[in-house]
Motif scaffolding. Structure first.
Motif, short mmCIF file in Angstrom:
data_model
loop_
_atom_site.label_atom_id
_atom_site.label_comp_id
_atom_site.label_asym_id
_atom_site.label_seq_id
_atom_site.Cartn_x
_atom_site.Cartn_y
_atom_site.Cartn_z
N LYS A 2 0.82 -1.20 0.00
CA LYS A 2 0.00 0.00 0.00
C LYS A 2 0.86 1.26 0.00
O LYS A 2 2.06 1.21 0.27
N MET A 3 0.24 2.40 -0.26
CA MET A 3 0.95 3.66 -0.24
C MET A 3 1.53 3.94 1.15
O MET A 3 2.63 4.49 1.29
N SER A 4 0.79 3.53 2.18
CA SER A 4 1.27 3.75 3.55
C SER A 4 2.53 2.94 3.82
O SER A 4 3.41 3.38 4.57
N ASP A 5 2.63 1.76 3.18
CA ASP A 5 3.84 0.94 3.35
C ASP A 5 5.03 1.61 2.70
O ASP A 5 6.14 1.62 3.25
N VAL A 6 4.81 2.18 1.49
CA VAL A 6 5.87 2.91 0.80
C VAL A 6 6.31 4.10 1.64
O VAL A 6 7.51 4.37 1.81
N ALA A 7 5.35 4.81 2.22
CA ALA A 7 5.66 5.98 3.03
C ALA A 7 6.50 5.60 4.24
O ALA A 7 7.47 6.30 4.60
N LYS A 8 6.15 4.49 4.89
CA LYS A 8 6.89 4.04 6.06
C LYS A 8 8.33 3.69 5.71
O LYS A 8 9.27 4.07 6.42
N LEU A 9 8.53 2.98 4.59
CA LEU A 9 9.87 2.58 4.17
C LEU A 9 10.72 3.79 3.76
O LEU A 9 11.94 3.80 3.95
N ALA A 10 10.07 4.80 3.20
CA ALA A 10 10.80 5.99 2.76
C ALA A 10 10.89 7.06 3.85
O ALA A 10 11.50 8.11 3.64
N ASN A 11 10.23 6.77 4.99
CA ASN A 11 10.24 7.69 6.13
C ASN A 11 9.62 9.05 5.77
O ASN A 11 10.14 10.11 6.11
N VAL A 12 8.49 8.98 5.06
CA VAL A 12 7.73 10.18 4.71
C VAL A 12 6.25 9.88 4.96
O VAL A 12 5.87 8.75 5.26
N SER A 13 5.41 10.89 4.79
CA SER A 13 3.96 10.70 4.97
C SER A 13 3.35 10.15 3.68
O SER A 13 3.91 10.33 2.59
N PRO A 14 2.20 9.48 3.79
CA PRO A 14 1.51 9.00 2.59
C PRO A 14 1.18 10.13 1.61
O PRO A 14 1.21 9.93 0.39
N SER A 15 0.88 11.32 2.12
CA SER A 15 0.58 12.44 1.23
C SER A 15 1.79 12.84 0.40
O SER A 15 1.65 13.28 -0.75
N THR A 16 2.99 12.67 0.97
CA THR A 16 4.22 12.98 0.21
C THR A 16 4.40 11.97 -0.92
O THR A 16 4.77 12.34 -2.04
N VAL A 17 4.11 10.71 -0.65
CA VAL A 17 4.19 9.68 -1.70
C VAL A 17 3.20 10.02 -2.82
O VAL A 17 3.53 9.93 -4.01
N SER A 18 2.00 10.45 -2.43
CA SER A 18 0.99 10.82 -3.41
C SER A 18 1.47 11.98 -4.29
O SER A 18 1.28 11.97 -5.51
N ARG A 19 2.08 12.98 -3.66
CA ARG A 19 2.58 14.12 -4.43
C ARG A 19 3.70 13.72 -5.38
O ARG A 19 3.80 14.23 -6.49
N VAL A 20 4.56 12.80 -4.95
CA VAL A 20 5.64 12.31 -5.81
C VAL A 20 5.05 11.69 -7.08
O VAL A 20 5.59 11.83 -8.18
N LEU A 21 3.92 11.01 -6.92
CA LEU A 21 3.29 10.32 -8.05
C LEU A 21 2.46 11.26 -8.94
O LEU A 21 2.36 11.04 -10.14
N THR A 22 1.89 12.30 -8.33
CA THR A 22 0.97 13.15 -9.10
C THR A 22 1.47 14.56 -9.34
O THR A 22 1.14 15.18 -10.35
N GLN A 23 2.27 15.09 -8.40
CA GLN A 23 2.79 16.45 -8.52
C GLN A 23 4.26 16.48 -8.08
O GLN A 23 4.61 17.11 -7.07
N PRO A 24 5.14 15.79 -8.81
CA PRO A 24 6.54 15.63 -8.39
C PRO A 24 7.29 16.94 -8.20
O PRO A 24 8.22 17.01 -7.39
#
Length: 336
Positions: A2-24
């Motif tokens: 899940k996106m939350s898993d990616v966020a945890k591994l990258a030590n960022v918030s899920p919203s940051t992962v979302s921005r990387v994917l949609t508004q880099p």
């Protein structure tokens, strides 16, 4: 994953992962690279349905064509898809098979929010309906058009190009020139017929209704309508056809009648599909900038989707007359 898993591994918030994917561009380079590295490592794929629910966007565009089997549209579609893919959109096709009811069914996908926008390569439903839909949803017309329609449109000047093709036959000395039209209920057919008529009238030549035969875009109709012209008491010495496919049918009819092209009759087509330069004899034709039409139409649609204002609504691209063997020359010449 899940996106939350990616966020945890990258030590960022899920919203940051979302921005990387949609508004880099809104994320710092260091953070963006760290998140993308995790995404690549764990092979994370965004949940498309969930993303659509959040953004209310499908990232899918619909292109409606009148006949998917026509070689003309393949180049237009290549241009559309080139821009769409580079902009993160997928393209789905709807084939109306020249049926107005099917055209309306595809347009309903806009109302159902299944696509973000639409490019119509056919426009045969009511003008009022089209304008009402374009006021509510992103829409662009390409290839076909309607007079007075306030919708972004990309095409060539079909009257001018048909006049140019007929003028070429006139300059070769032909005075008895026939025309195989497309279905007269289609605006392109009427405009190309008008260009043909304008050329004859400009040379003080009478328009003979017997020299005008209505086809249906196909090779078979080019063949059959050419036979009708050849059966006339005084057949034409040259024929301008609505498209290259009907030109191919017309040439075959001439050959099957024991005559030769261009020795006994000259033929000019329209569209410059690939087969026109390979067929024997090579077909003189009007070259439409098919790929460029697709690119321009897609660029306009994306601007509308992104909320940009489009002041100019009609975009007329340049066509060229490709002179080849079918009207009496062995030299490939391009005339603007």
């Amino acid at each position: 994953m899940k996106m939350s898993d990616v966020a945890k591994l990258a030590n960022v918030s899920p919203s940051t992962v979302s921005r990387v994917l949609t508004q880099p561009d809104m994320v710092s380079k260091e953070t963006r690279e760290r998140v993308l590295e995790v995404i690549k490592k764990v092979n994370y794929r965004p949940h498309i349905v969930a993303r659509q629910f959040r953004t209310k966007a499908t990232k899918i565009l619909l292109v409606v064509v009148p006949d998917i089997t026509s070689p003309f549209f393949s180049e237009v579609l290549r241009g559309i898809e080139h821009v769409a893919i580079n902009s993160g959109y997928q393209v789905i096709l709807g084939d109306t098979q020249n049926n107005i009811n099917r055209e309306e069914e595809y347009i309903n996908l806009l109302h159902q929010k299944q696509v973000d926008g639409m490019i119509l390569l056919t426009a045969r439903i009511d003008k009022e309906k089209l304008e009402a839909i374009s006021n509510e949803f992103p829409m662009v017309l390409a290839c076909e058009y309607m007079d007075g329609l306030n919708v972004p449109t990309v095409s060539i000047d079909n009257v001018s190009s048909a006049r140019k093709a007929t003028e070429h036959l006139l300059t070769l000395g032909h005075k008895k020139i026939g025309h195989i039209t497309g279905p007269i209920n289609v605006v392109l057919s009427r405009d190309r017929l008008r260009g043909y008529q304008q050329a004859l009238l400009s040379h003080d030549l009478e328009i003979d209704s017997a020299y005008i035969q209505e086809g249906d875009f196909s090779i078979d109709s080019g063949y059959n309508q050419m036979l009708k012209l050849l059966a006339l008491e005084s057949p034409p010495t040259a024929v301008f056809t609505f498209n290259d496919e009907m030109a191919i049918g017309a040439i075959k009819a001439v050959k099957d009648s024991g005559l030769e092209v261009p020795k006994d009759i000259a033929i000019v087509g329209f569209d410059n599909i690939k087969m026109s330069s390979l067929y024997e004899p090579n077909i003189t034709t009007i070259d439409q900038p098919k790929y460029e039409i697709g690119i321009k139409a897609m660029e306009l649609l994306l601007k509308i989707i992104n909320g940009e204002s489009i002041q100019k609504k009609k975009f007329v691209l340049k066509d060229n007359l490709m002179i080849r063997e079918s009207c009496g020359t062995n030299v490939n010449i391009e005339i603007s």
